[in-house]
Design an enzyme around this catalytic site. Structure first.
Site, PDB file in Angstrom:
ATOM      1  N   ARG A 166       1.030  -0.779   0.296  1.00  0.00           N
ATOM      2  CA  ARG A 166      -0.093  -0.012  -0.122  1.00  0.00           C
ATOM      3  C   ARG A 166       0.463   1.456  -0.057  1.00  0.00           C
ATOM      4  O   ARG A 166       0.626   2.052   0.220  1.00  0.00           O
ATOM      5  CB  ARG A 166      -1.269   0.240   1.747  1.00  0.00           C
ATOM      6  CG  ARG A 166      -2.224  -1.492   1.465  1.00  0.00           C
ATOM      7  CD  ARG A 166      -2.945  -1.274   0.245  1.00  0.00           C
ATOM      8  NE  ARG A 166      -3.119  -2.552  -0.245  1.00  0.00           N
ATOM      9  CZ  ARG A 166      -3.750  -3.363  -0.360  1.00  0.00           C
ATOM     10  NH1 ARG A 166      -2.059  -4.120  -0.943  1.00  0.00           N
ATOM     11  NH2 ARG A 166      -4.250  -4.709  -0.738  1.00  0.00           N
ATOM     12  N   CYS A 214     -11.519  -0.099   2.763  1.00  0.00           N
ATOM     13  CA  CYS A 214     -10.602  -0.431   3.454  1.00  0.00           C
ATOM     14  C   CYS A 214      -9.943   1.265   4.818  1.00  0.00           C
ATOM     15  O   CYS A 214      -9.140   1.495   4.013  1.00  0.00           O
ATOM     16  CB  CYS A 214      -9.456  -1.329   3.568  1.00  0.00           C
ATOM     17  SG  CYS A 214     -10.004  -3.008   3.742  1.00  0.00           S
ATOM     18  N   GLU A 283      -4.899   3.345   5.921  1.00  0.00           N
ATOM     19  CA  GLU A 283      -5.063   3.870   5.087  1.00  0.00           C
ATOM     20  C   GLU A 283      -5.466   4.486   4.510  1.00  0.00           C
ATOM     21  O   GLU A 283      -5.468   5.140   2.643  1.00  0.00           O
ATOM     22  CB  GLU A 283      -5.384   2.192   4.366  1.00  0.00           C
ATOM     23  CG  GLU A 283      -5.267   1.280   2.747  1.00  0.00           C
ATOM     24  CD  GLU A 283      -5.887   0.975   2.757  1.00  0.00           C
ATOM     25  OE1 GLU A 283      -6.682   0.167   1.497  1.00  0.00           O
ATOM     26  OE2 GLU A 283      -5.624  -0.862   3.327  1.00  0.00           O
TER      27      GLU A 283
END
Length: 291
Positions: A166, A214, A283
């Site tokens: 990520r 998320c 995130e």
């Protein structure tokens, strides 16, 4: 004030319209980008006329402030694609990543099946190195075109870019991602895998409510959703925000959530898990009213 820009801009555009959370106040200035040449003009101007700005795509990984954004919001709607060879495709950054994965897999191309469940743009996917447990964006990436801070278009091969979970180099050194080129393989089973991925996501994730996907990155070797579930936080509600009962790593807007509701839930989750010795890192991008 809009007359001072050498290109058309809008004022007081509600950012809730450009957020999958459906949360956010007005942007002071708003500019939709529809071509790379237009983006070059805008970034050349910003290089010599400093102004706080942010770049957004589908708004699927953003939480805007209830006050909006006191600067220029650049909405990337630059779409298009072309095959450079039988198995290499160049895609403009405002194109839908999910639709790209769906179309390619249905045509018998493998490499981006995982994209079918990721509701953002190609540029956003590269920026976040979006992915699943099966693959991530960098896995099949071979080249990225960017516009740097001075308004120059550059082509960068994948081997010169450092990606991790990520994470992309563009998070630390901002640039406008103009296009991405992917290496595919031919595989008649690609459509079947993509269909299975979508079905699994619909079953496990709260698609029926606005959210930003998320909220937290998974700690190494662990599932943030499972950790939140085990902490007994699923279903917790503050104002119009709620930790999804379907998936602990999703915070949903049940109808009238404000930014403060979501931020309070994020803080509760982080503090609860911290007491167990676990640090959860966001995130989702929290975009303040002022940079």
């Amino acid at each position: 004030m809009t007359d001072s820009f050498p290109f058309s801009v809008q004022e007081s555009v509600p950012l809730s319209r450009f957020s999958t959370f459906r949360i956010g106040g007005p942007a002071r200035y708003f500019k939709e980008l529809t071509s790379v040449s237009e983006a070059l003009t805008v970034f050349s101007y910003l290089h010599t006329h400093p102004l706080p700005y942010i770049i957004i795509g589908k708004g699927s990984n953003c939480l805007f402030d209830d006050q909006g954004f006191d600067g220029l919001v650049l909405y990337n709607n630059i779409q298009g694609q072309e095959f450079l060879s039988d198995t290499q495709i160049k895609v403009l950054s405002g194109s839908s990543f999910a639709l790209l994965g769906k179309r390619l897999s249905s045509q018998g191309f493998s490499g981006l099946e995982f994209a079918v469940g990721i509701p953002g743009t190609v540029g956003g996917a590269v920026f976040m190195n979006a992915g699943t447990t099966l693959a991530n964006t960098a896995s099949s990436l071979i080249n990225v075109e960017i516009i740097d801070h001075s308004g120059i278009l550059l082509s960068i091969p994948r081997e010169k870019l450092l990606f991790s979970y990520r994470t992309s180099p563009f998070q630390k050194k901002p640039a406008f991602i103009a296009s991405a080129t992917f290496q595919l393989t031919k595989d008649p089973q690609a459509a079947k895998r993509a269909k299975a991925l979508i079905e699994e996501r619909i079953l496990k994730q709260p698609y029926e409510y606005p959210s930003a996907g998320c909220i937290f990155r998974n700690p190494e070797g662990l599932s943030a959703g499972a950790l939140i579930d085990r902490a007994g936080l699923k279903g917790l509600k503050i104002g119009g925000g709620q930790i999804s009962e379907k998936h602990g790593n999703f915070i949903i807007n049940t109808g009238n959530a404000c930014t403060a509701d979501i931020l309070e839930l994020i803080e509760i989750i982080q503090k609860t898990l911290k007491k167990q010795g676990i640090s959860l890192h966001k995130e989702v991008r929290i975009i303040p009213f002022r940079l």
